[in-house]
Write a protein that holds these residues in place. Sequence first.
Motif: not given
Length: 338
Positions: A279-294
């Motif tokens: 909502a503030t102009g970012g992209r989803l992969n900015h967040v999800t790139r850190h989650m792949v190690g789960l």
Amino acid sequence: MTDSSTKYAVSPLPRLSVAPMMDWTDRHCRFLHRQLTRNTLLYTEMVVADAAIHGDRARLLGFNASEHPVALQLGGSDPDKLAEAVRIASDFGYDEINLNVGCPSDRVQSGTFGACLMREPDLVARCIGAMKAVSDVPVTVKCRIGVDEQDPEIALSDLARAVIEEGADALWVHARKAWLEGLSPKENRDIPPLDYDRVYRLRQDYPNIFIGINGGVPDLNQALHHLNHVDGVMIGRAAYHNAQILADADRLIFADDRGPVDWDAVCSAMMAHAETHIATGGRLNHVTRHMVGLFQGVRGARRFRQILSTESTRPGAGPEVIAQAFAEVDLAGLTAAA
């Protein structure tokens, strides 16, 4: 939130932290890690003092209040600039300010800070003194046992003595020499060998100062072993590439047994966080790139990684991609195993 007036030297608990890692431990990574552990100290990426003074402060220094306890790592070698950066950071409410005296990268060396400062303990001490004079929270040092041809027995002792005399509240010591000439930073991850015993001896020399250890710690079992010898353990790449290990940190390291991680709640929290970021102009992969190690080794983990890696980069991708990925994982089996 951590009581920022509590000095590490009198902390009643052994400590665990996630190391500051450039390009990795940004606010999205820290938000994820905080969903997995309530007590582990989280570090920012290194922020250069000049950037804190002249750059976009909200972008560089801002963080979600849920990240507490969170520490800011600063890079620099000018006492006045570092003091000004600490003044600026104080408005953001960090729980600790840390000075980088350990990073061996070319980018850091060109700025005359990081591991090359191991050669200048008096300068580092002046930096710590200036930072302490304007800080209301602990000021700490992250260093190496030495660089290049230095003798770690002398180099580490000289640095520790100098910064402790200036009031440093803790030393986090990467138990490997930084090799600034002849090795790349990648090669320096494995060469020369780690020397944990050198850090243990430093702890014996300074029984009233918090000494933490860093370097090559693969899991919480080894962290527990180190805590027989030092006050804290810092985990780096292992916590990033296999973030799930942090889910046991509160129980194993902090004796905080408030039950296992609620993975459905983690999913919901990450979706909400991603929605705010988008909502503030970012992209989803900015967040999800850190989650792949789960979820390494958990049924459905491969499909989880595939969805996050491919779907989150598509135009218009939204938080529902996170829910789609989580739906592929055997969360019931994971919770039962915990």
